[in-house]
Scaffold this motif. Structure first.
Motif, PDB file in Angstrom:
ATOM      1  N   ARG A  98       0.835  -1.212   0.000  1.00 54.63           N
ATOM      2  CA  ARG A  98       0.000   0.000   0.000  1.00 54.63           C
ATOM      3  C   ARG A  98       0.863   1.252   0.000  1.00 54.63           C
ATOM      4  NH1 ARG A  98      -4.377  -2.436   4.239  1.00 54.63           N
ATOM      5  NH2 ARG A  98      -6.070  -2.833   2.766  1.00 54.63           N
TER       6      ARG A  98
ATOM      7  N   ARG B 164      -2.157   2.753  -3.203  1.00 51.26           N
ATOM      8  CA  ARG B 164      -3.489   2.207  -3.442  1.00 51.26           C
ATOM      9  C   ARG B 164      -4.019   1.533  -2.179  1.00 51.26           C
ATOM     10  NH1 ARG B 164      -2.907  -0.781  -9.360  1.00 51.26           N
ATOM     11  NH2 ARG B 164      -2.503   1.103 -10.609  1.00 51.26           N
ATOM     12  N   PRO B 165      -5.339   1.539  -1.966  1.00 50.86           N
ATOM     13  CA  PRO B 165      -5.882   1.058  -0.687  1.00 50.86           C
ATOM     14  C   PRO B 165      -6.253  -0.418  -0.631  1.00 50.86           C
ATOM     15  CG  PRO B 165      -7.607   2.142  -1.933  1.00 50.86           C
ATOM     16  CD  PRO B 165      -6.345   2.272  -2.757  1.00 50.86           C
ATOM     17  N   ARG B 166      -6.583  -1.038  -1.756  1.00 49.73           N
ATOM     18  CA  ARG B 166      -7.216  -2.364  -1.691  1.00 49.73           C
ATOM     19  C   ARG B 166      -6.230  -3.509  -1.937  1.00 49.73           C
ATOM     20  NH1 ARG B 166     -13.220  -2.626  -2.231  1.00 49.73           N
ATOM     21  NH2 ARG B 166     -14.003  -0.502  -2.475  1.00 49.73           N
TER      22      ARG B 166
ATOM     23  N   TYR C 144     -10.235  -1.477 -11.901  1.00 48.59           N
ATOM     24  CA  TYR C 144     -10.645  -0.324 -11.103  1.00 48.59           C
ATOM     25  C   TYR C 144      -9.453   0.554 -10.729  1.00 48.59           C
ATOM     26  CZ  TYR C 144     -15.340  -2.303 -10.514  1.00 48.59           C
ATOM     27  OH  TYR C 144     -16.605  -2.787 -10.736  1.00 48.59           O
TER      28      TYR C 144
ATOM     29  N   ASP D 144      -7.396   0.362  -8.141  1.00 48.23           N
ATOM     30  CA  ASP D 144      -7.188   0.659  -6.728  1.00 48.23           C
ATOM     31  C   ASP D 144      -6.569  -0.502  -5.957  1.00 48.23           C
ATOM     32  OD1 ASP D 144      -9.330  -1.071  -6.770  1.00 48.23           O
ATOM     33  OD2 ASP D 144     -10.720   0.243  -5.694  1.00 48.23           O
TER      34      ASP D 144
ATOM     35  N   SER E 116      -0.363  -3.527 -10.167  1.00 43.80           N
ATOM     36  CA  SER E 116      -0.518  -4.109  -8.835  1.00 43.80           C
ATOM     37  C   SER E 116       0.645  -5.057  -8.555  1.00 43.80           C
ATOM     38  CB  SER E 116      -1.838  -4.895  -8.735  1.00 43.80           C
ATOM     39  OG  SER E 116      -2.950  -4.056  -8.986  1.00 43.80           O
TER      40      SER E 116
END
Length: 451
Positions: A148, A153-155, A214, A216, A251
């Motif tokens: 993170r 990013r949060p997820r 998305y 996130d 990611s």
């Protein structure tokens, strides 16, 4: 094909035999109920098919003895925590030397063993920079925090019915209607995990791409093969697709090898030539002494080190006082150097193949719609055929009464499986005779059930 009334009668018979066979364990459990929450040191120890747990007296190699003096072939092996066998000699000697002769377990100072372990884990798992924890749960928590931090990013994205310990972000599943929901029974979640995380089924690349799009998701945290809902293997091209999609959408990819370490000396990462950004591991690498760690690729380590304002040495939320202590690190070095070696894994995998073949022969002999799946030194049978291709299918194939019957039947005759599922794990101390005893008892249990 199973007569449920017959199954119920057999289950009652085996539970009655268990109670009569284990009076000292039953008495110890009753005494503990006045002092321990749930009557056990940790509440998951109540996962027993017979109403009370067996109490440990001794354990050596691949055998355990309970308070009533019964010896068991242990195919559970601490649900991977004792994959090296119980009290392997090299680990015992290293722990005795560190804690006894030289002294010092927690002194907040590094030891030379740590660099050796980091280098060895780097060789095995192909990520060069390591930091230690006491559990894989903590290794996953800290890896998530770093992901993170460096992505902004949060997820976190996980697979439905995955297992990554008690990390809050992973306790969600794909529901029957396809919606993402908190996993049933989740205790006191600080926030609904659908807010912090995304979840898709294993082996489902289109859904993975949809959720990554998305923008996130800081990291995909996954086991290269599901293990705690029954073994679910990746389909051809799936893991390559995961890597390509995580790179495309920015990611990070975290491989949790805590259970999939059974695939070989470097887990699935080495066996299948995977290229994750971060690897987490725990349980087995300490030979029974609490141990864990996470490894970073050179690129990820550089990104972390380049960030101003991250507190990695005090209150930043990464680390713990006992993490990387001298005793744990000594145990990890001895276990990796002398016990869970390349040769040991080859022998363990050969035994698991023997186990898988024998179980399949029993299934075929009775024409049962069951399956058995192997992952290196680990094998597991499920009450469905073909074997499930994702966590949702595997969960739907569960049969608690049938699980309980087989577990108690085996335990009453000297064989232990993992309480949570029908997993058998081989250790360097496991023998062909141990595997064959399982087959003899398993065949008798099935014959009683279907005759």
């Amino acid at each position: 094909m199973i007569d449920r009334s017959r199954l119920a009668r057999l289950l009652d018979r085996e539970r009655d035999a268990f109670r009569k066979r284990n009076p000292r364990s039953a008495a110890a459990y009753e005494q503990a109920r006045g002092h321990l929450f749930g009557g056990v040191p940790m509440t998951w120890m109540n996962k027993t098919a017979a109403g009370f747990p067996l109490y440990l007296a001794e354990a050596r190699g691949a055998r355990v003895t309970d308070l009533d003096g019964h010896e068991y072939v242990d195919l559970c092996l601490g649900d991977t925590g004792a994959m090296a066998g119980h009290s392997p000699q090299a680990t015992v000697e290293a722990v005795a030397d560190r804690f006894g002769r030289r002294g010092g377990a927690t002194v907040m100072m590094p030891t030379e063993d740590a660099a050796w372990v980091g280098a060895e884990l780097g060789r095995r798992f192909r990520v060069p920079y390591w930091s230690f924890s006491l559990t894989a749960t903590d290794a996953n928590r800290w890896a998530i925090r770093l992901a993170r931090a460096i992505t902004g990013r949060p997820r976190i994205l996980v697979n439905s019915y995955c297992y990554h310990g008690s990390v809050d972000e992973v306790l969600l599943v794909v529901g029957p209607d396809g919606r993402q929901v908190s996993r049933e029974g989740n205790v006191g979640a600080p926030v609904d995990p659908t807010v912090t995380s995304r979840v898709v089924e294993f082996n489902d690349l289109p859904s993975l791409e949809r959720e990554l799009a998305y923008g996130d998701v800081a990291a995909v945290l996954m086991e290269p093969a599901l293990t705690n809902i029954g073994i679910v293997l990746p389909e051809p091209g799936y893991l390559e697709g995961v890597r390509e999609l995580t790179l495309r959408y920015g990611s990070l990819l975290i491989n949790d090898e805590t259970h999939t370490f059974s695939a070989g000396p470097g887990g699935c990462t080495k066996a299948w030539d995977l290229t994750p950004d971060i690897v987490t591991i725990g349980k087995a690498i300490g030979g029974g002494i609490p141990s864990g760690g996470y490894g970073l690729s050179a690129e990820v380590a550089a990104r972390v080190e380049a960030m101003d304002g991250l507190d990695l040495v005090d209150m930043g939320g990464v680390g713990g006082t006992l993490a990387g202590n001298a005793l744990s690190v000594a145990a990890m070095r001895a276990t990796l150097e002398h016990v869970l070696t390349d040769d040991a894994f080859a022998a363990m995998t050969e035994l698991a193949t023997r186990f898988t073949k024998g179980v399949q022969e029993v299934i075929d002999a009775h024409g049962l719609p069951w399956s058995v799946t192997q992952l290196g030194a680990r094998a597991e049978y499920r009450f469905t055929n073909p074997a499930p291709r994702n966590g949702g299918e595997s969960n739907a194939a569960g049969d608690p009464d049938l699980d309980d019957y087989l577990h108690i039947y085996l335990a009453n005759r000297g064989v232990l499986l993992t309480p949570f599922h029908n997993m058998a794990l081989m250790s360097p101390a496991t023998t062909e005779a141990d595997v064959d005893l399982h087959h003899e008892v398993f065949a008798a249990a099935v014959a009683d059930l279907v005759s």
